[in-house]
Design a protein around this motif. Structure first.
Motif, PDB file in Angstrom:
ATOM      1  N   GLY A 195     -17.255  -0.596   2.684  1.00 51.66           N
ATOM      2  CA  GLY A 195     -16.762  -1.202   1.448  1.00 51.66           C
ATOM      3  C   GLY A 195     -15.284  -0.993   1.243  1.00 51.66           C
ATOM      4  N   SER A 196     -14.830  -1.416   0.096  1.00 50.48           N
ATOM      5  CA  SER A 196     -13.407  -1.331  -0.223  1.00 50.48           C
ATOM      6  C   SER A 196     -12.994   0.109  -0.507  1.00 50.48           C
ATOM      7  N   MET A 197     -11.684   0.331  -0.543  1.00 52.75           N
ATOM      8  CA  MET A 197     -11.159   1.655  -0.840  1.00 52.75           C
ATOM      9  C   MET A 197     -11.557   2.098  -2.245  1.00 52.75           C
ATOM     10  N   ALA A 198     -11.568   1.156  -3.189  1.00 52.95           N
ATOM     11  CA  ALA A 198     -11.960   1.496  -4.559  1.00 52.95           C
ATOM     12  C   ALA A 198     -13.414   1.957  -4.599  1.00 52.95           C
ATOM     13  N   ARG A 199     -14.280   1.299  -3.830  1.00 48.82           N
ATOM     14  CA  ARG A 199     -15.694   1.694  -3.779  1.00 48.82           C
ATOM     15  C   ARG A 199     -15.837   3.076  -3.152  1.00 48.82           C
ATOM     16  N   ARG A 200     -15.094   3.318  -2.081  1.00 50.23           N
ATOM     17  CA  ARG A 200     -15.140   4.638  -1.435  1.00 50.23           C
ATOM     18  C   ARG A 200     -14.684   5.732  -2.397  1.00 50.23           C
ATOM     19  N   LYS A 201     -13.613   5.428  -3.131  1.00 47.48           N
ATOM     20  CA  LYS A 201     -13.088   6.398  -4.099  1.00 47.48           C
ATOM     21  C   LYS A 201     -14.141   6.710  -5.155  1.00 47.48           C
ATOM     22  N   ARG A 202     -14.774   5.685  -5.688  1.00 41.47           N
ATOM     23  CA  ARG A 202     -15.806   5.903  -6.717  1.00 41.47           C
ATOM     24  C   ARG A 202     -16.985   6.688  -6.171  1.00 41.47           C
ATOM     25  N   LEU A 203     -17.432   6.370  -4.969  1.00 38.36           N
ATOM     26  CA  LEU A 203     -18.542   7.099  -4.372  1.00 38.36           C
ATOM     27  C   LEU A 203     -18.180   8.560  -4.104  1.00 38.36           C
ATOM     28  N   GLY A 242      -2.101   5.467  -3.231  1.00 39.10           N
ATOM     29  CA  GLY A 242      -2.165   4.480  -2.160  1.00 39.10           C
ATOM     30  C   GLY A 242      -2.302   5.087  -0.787  1.00 39.10           C
ATOM     31  N   ALA A 243      -2.606   6.377  -0.701  1.00 37.92           N
ATOM     32  CA  ALA A 243      -2.794   7.006   0.602  1.00 37.92           C
ATOM     33  C   ALA A 243      -4.064   6.505   1.224  1.00 37.92           C
ATOM     34  N   GLU A 244      -4.097   6.559   2.511  1.00 36.45           N
ATOM     35  CA  GLU A 244      -5.206   6.104   3.360  1.00 36.45           C
ATOM     36  C   GLU A 244      -5.316   4.670   3.244  1.00 36.45           C
TER      37      GLU A 244
END
Length: 184
Positions: free
Chosen positions: A102-110, A182-184
């Motif tokens: 998934g997107s970076m935002a999804r990864r962050k939330r998970l 904005g890292a990674e």
């Protein structure tokens, strides 16, 4: 004769190191060396105790009565300290199919959701284990093997559970900051 085409990195000793090495630990306010050194000390104690018991058994056909009980305590403490290090390094168990897709935002939330759940679980364990420690102390419970006060062993559960919860909270904060920059 032609050589076979290269299909990936070679495994011989003369080959150079791979270009992608594992990343170093993320900086944390509380040094991760605390868990690392605690692990080293606990493992050293376990090795010394076990070695001494083996020598005593070999030469005298008897054993130290306290070694089994103390070794079990140290193994449990080792697992808790290693759990704290795993949470701090974001190496705890997860299903990578979901966490890495998934997107970076999804990864962050998970990632943040996982950190919140870990923190909540270990804060609950810490709170409930305080009652257990108090009961061990109040009722003068003793250990089954050598008869020392049981709270000597159980006092570490709320302490290390709180440490794991704090490491999870720190991970939650670091994940939020890292992805916002904005890292990674």
């Amino acid at each position: 004769m032609s050589s076979p085409p290269e299909s990936g990195p070679t495994l011989d000793a003369a080959s150079p190191l791979p270009t992608e090495l594992p990343a170093a630990d993320e900086p944390a306010k509380v040094p991760l060396a605390i868990e690392d050194w605690a692990t080293v000390i606990i493992m050293g104690l376990l090795a010394c105790i076990t070695f001494a018991n083996v020598l005593v058994r070999y030469f005298t056909s008897s054993s130290f009565a306290w070694t089994e009980e103390f070794s079990v305590f140290l193994m449990i403490l080792l697992a808790m300290v290693a759990g704290s290090a795993a949470v701090a390094r974001d190496r705890h168990i997860r299903i990578e199919y979901f966490s890495e897709s998934g997107s970076m935002a999804r990864r962050k939330r998970l990632s943040q959701f996982g950190a919140v759940l870990v923190a909540a679980l270990f804060l609950l364990i810490a709170a409930l284990s305080v009652r257990m420690v108090w009961d061990d102390y109040r009722f003068d419970e003793t250990s089954p093997g050598i008869g020392v006060p049981a709270w000597w062993y159980s006092i570490w559960l709320p302490i290390v559970s709180t440490a794991i919860a704090l490491r999870a909270i720190g991970l939650f904060i670091r994940r939020g900051r890292r992805d916002d920059r904005g890292a990674e």
